[in-house]
Design an enzyme around this catalytic site. Structure first.
Site, PDB file in Angstrom:
ATOM      1  N   SER A   8      -5.299  11.545  -6.903  1.00 11.43           N
ATOM      2  CA  SER A   8      -5.966  11.519  -5.600  1.00 11.43           C
ATOM      3  C   SER A   8      -6.427  12.920  -5.239  1.00 11.43           C
ATOM      4  O   SER A   8      -5.614  13.831  -5.060  1.00 11.43           O
ATOM      5  CB  SER A   8      -4.996  11.014  -4.532  1.00 11.43           C
ATOM      6  OG  SER A   8      -5.547  11.282  -3.262  1.00 11.43           O
ATOM      7  N   HIS A  33      -9.275   9.110  -7.699  1.00  9.40           N
ATOM      8  CA  HIS A  33      -8.999   8.341  -6.484  1.00  9.40           C
ATOM      9  C   HIS A  33      -9.504   9.156  -5.293  1.00  9.40           C
ATOM     10  O   HIS A  33      -9.132  10.313  -5.103  1.00  9.40           O
ATOM     11  CB  HIS A  33      -7.501   8.063  -6.359  1.00  9.40           C
ATOM     12  CG  HIS A  33      -7.157   7.163  -5.216  1.00  9.40           C
ATOM     13  ND1 HIS A  33      -7.346   5.797  -5.262  1.00  9.40           N
ATOM     14  CD2 HIS A  33      -6.653   7.438  -3.982  1.00  9.40           C
ATOM     15  CE1 HIS A  33      -6.959   5.263  -4.109  1.00  9.40           C
ATOM     16  NE2 HIS A  33      -6.543   6.243  -3.312  1.00  9.40           N
ATOM     17  N   HIS A  66     -11.136   4.617  -1.850  1.00  7.90           N
ATOM     18  CA  HIS A  66     -10.203   3.903  -0.974  1.00  7.90           C
ATOM     19  C   HIS A  66     -10.631   4.187   0.461  1.00  7.90           C
ATOM     20  O   HIS A  66     -10.454   5.303   0.952  1.00  7.90           O
ATOM     21  CB  HIS A  66      -8.784   4.418  -1.275  1.00  7.90           C
ATOM     22  CG  HIS A  66      -7.725   3.882  -0.389  1.00  7.90           C
ATOM     23  ND1 HIS A  66      -6.449   4.430  -0.341  1.00  7.90           N
ATOM     24  CD2 HIS A  66      -7.699   2.839   0.493  1.00  7.90           C
ATOM     25  CE1 HIS A  66      -5.705   3.762   0.519  1.00  7.90           C
ATOM     26  NE2 HIS A  66      -6.441   2.793   1.044  1.00  7.90           N
ATOM     27  N   MET A 137      -0.206  -0.275  -0.579  1.00  6.19           N
ATOM     28  CA  MET A 137       0.165   1.017   0.015  1.00  6.19           C
ATOM     29  C   MET A 137       1.685   1.134   0.004  1.00  6.19           C
ATOM     30  O   MET A 137       2.382   0.288   0.565  1.00  6.19           O
ATOM     31  CB  MET A 137      -0.326   1.117   1.459  1.00  6.19           C
ATOM     32  CG  MET A 137      -1.801   1.386   1.660  1.00  6.19           C
ATOM     33  SD  MET A 137      -2.508   2.880   0.904  1.00  6.19           S
ATOM     34  CE  MET A 137      -1.358   4.165   1.313  1.00  6.19           C
ATOM     35  N   ASP A 175      -0.312   3.043  -4.364  1.00  6.79           N
ATOM     36  CA  ASP A 175      -0.821   4.268  -3.744  1.00  6.79           C
ATOM     37  C   ASP A 175       0.149   4.805  -2.696  1.00  6.79           C
ATOM     38  O   ASP A 175       0.383   4.160  -1.671  1.00  6.79           O
ATOM     39  CB  ASP A 175      -2.187   3.953  -3.109  1.00  6.79           C
ATOM     40  CG  ASP A 175      -2.892   5.201  -2.606  1.00  6.79           C
ATOM     41  OD1 ASP A 175      -2.398   6.313  -2.854  1.00  6.79           O
ATOM     42  OD2 ASP A 175      -3.947   5.040  -1.963  1.00  6.79           O
ATOM     43  N   GLY A 177       3.255   8.218  -2.677  1.00  4.76           N
ATOM     44  CA  GLY A 177       4.610   8.595  -3.090  1.00  4.76           C
ATOM     45  C   GLY A 177       4.951   8.269  -4.527  1.00  4.76           C
ATOM     46  O   GLY A 177       6.133   8.249  -4.894  1.00  4.76           O
TER      47      GLY A 177
HETATM   48  C1  DX5 Z   1      -2.700   8.029   1.597  1.00  7.23           C
HETATM   49  C2  DX5 Z   1      -3.705   7.963   0.483  1.00  7.23           C
HETATM   50  C3  DX5 Z   1      -3.146   8.272  -0.842  1.00  7.23           C
HETATM   51  C4  DX5 Z   1      -2.604   9.661  -0.976  1.00  7.23           C
HETATM   52  C5  DX5 Z   1      -1.557   9.631  -2.065  1.00  7.23           C
HETATM   53  O1  DX5 Z   1      -3.227   7.475   2.724  1.00  7.23           O
HETATM   54  O2  DX5 Z   1      -4.271   6.671   0.394  1.00  7.23           O
HETATM   55  O3  DX5 Z   1      -4.090   8.030  -1.863  1.00  7.23           O
HETATM   56  O4  DX5 Z   1      -3.574  10.614  -1.270  1.00  7.23           O
HETATM   57  O5  DX5 Z   1      -0.931  10.854  -2.080  1.00  7.23           O
HETATM   58  P1  DX5 Z   1       0.564  11.018  -2.619  1.00  7.23           P
HETATM   59  O6  DX5 Z   1       0.532  10.614  -4.046  1.00  7.23           O
HETATM   60  O7  DX5 Z   1       0.803  12.497  -2.430  1.00  7.23           O
HETATM   61  O8  DX5 Z   1       1.436  10.153  -1.777  1.00  7.23           O
HETATM   62 ZN    ZN Z   2      -5.543   6.185  -1.432  1.00  3.43          ZN
END
Ligand code: DX5
Ligand code: ZN
Length: 217
Positions: A8, A33, A66, A137, A175, A177
């Site tokens: 991401s 992403h 996204h 999510m 997506d 953590g």
């Molecule tokens: C959160 C986003 C994710 C985020 C993931 O709203 O949709 O894509 O960037 O980031 P990490 O992997 O650090 O949780």
């Molecule tokens: Zn995302």
């Protein structure tokens, strides 16, 4: 099929976006992403078309977009023109989800539906055969670097069963953590695509982190 990894770029250093793009291009990652936030659907604003267009110029892999925005229908064509190959909208943001999903496909993109942590997998029963991707999510959307919600495992198992029972071809994308510890259990539960922001970009060796997520055995 081996798991797909989608770093991401929300977690990248935006003052060196080209370097982040090159790193992903050279890595074993499968997709970029791209998290678009409007400050209405989620309590954060990320970026929009100008950044997408810059990415489009340099990214050599699929842009997996996204949308964390209200009224996504208004921008379907613009996102396609800005390089999106996959466009995922939130279940919670779409009153006429079936129409939105088909509008995305009509524009020539793969269509995804994202569900927030509180949204039950069973609500997808009547759309599961229309979507290419279900994005689960595993944090509340809005920010990178949050803690993974354990209940996600349960949802992935249930979603996998729903996909099998309905003979859907939908892929499961996780997506939020995702890290080096939960990657393997997520794949075993049924994940097809892992998104990772913090785990990749805060790593001293992002390419190695991507390599590990691709094959965490
Ligand atoms: C959160 C986003 C994710 C985020 C993931 O709203 O949709 O894509 O960037 O980031 P990490 O992997 O650090 O949780
Ligand atoms: Zn995302």
């Amino acid at each position: 099929m081996p798991v797909l990894v989608a770093p991401s770029i929300l977690s990248a250093d935006f003052s060196h976006l080209k370097a982040a793009t090159d790193m992903i291009n050279e890595s074993e990652a499968d997709w970029f992403h791209v998290d678009v936030m409007d400050g209405v659907f989620v309590p954060n604003i990320s970026f929009g078309f100008p950044v997408m267009k810059s990415l489009q110029k340099h990214a050599k892999k699929i842009l997996d977009v996204h949308l964390m925005i209200v009224e996504p229908d208004r921008y379907i064509e613009s996102f396609h023109k800005s390089g999106a190959a996959n466009l995922t909208v939130h279940y919670e943001a779409c009153t006429h989800l079936h129409r939105t999903i088909h509008a995305i496909k009509h524009e020539g993109m793969k269509a995804g539906v994202a569900i927030n942590p509180h949204t039950s997998v069973s609500l997808l029963e009547n759309i599961i055969c229309d979507v290419d991707i279900v994005l689960v999510m595993s944090v509340n959307p809005g920010f990178g670097g949050q803690k993974f919600i354990q209940h996600t495992f349960d949802k992935v198992l249930r979603l996998k069963q729903l996909i099998i029972d309905s003979s859907s071809k939908a892929k499961i994308e996780i997506d939020g953590g995702v890290d080096l510890d939960n990657a393997l259990p997520l794949i075993r539960a049924g994940a097809d695509i892992l998104v990772a922001g913090n785990t990749v970009f805060s790593s001293p060796n992002p390419k190695e982190a991507i390599k590990f997520l691709k094959d965490p055995l």
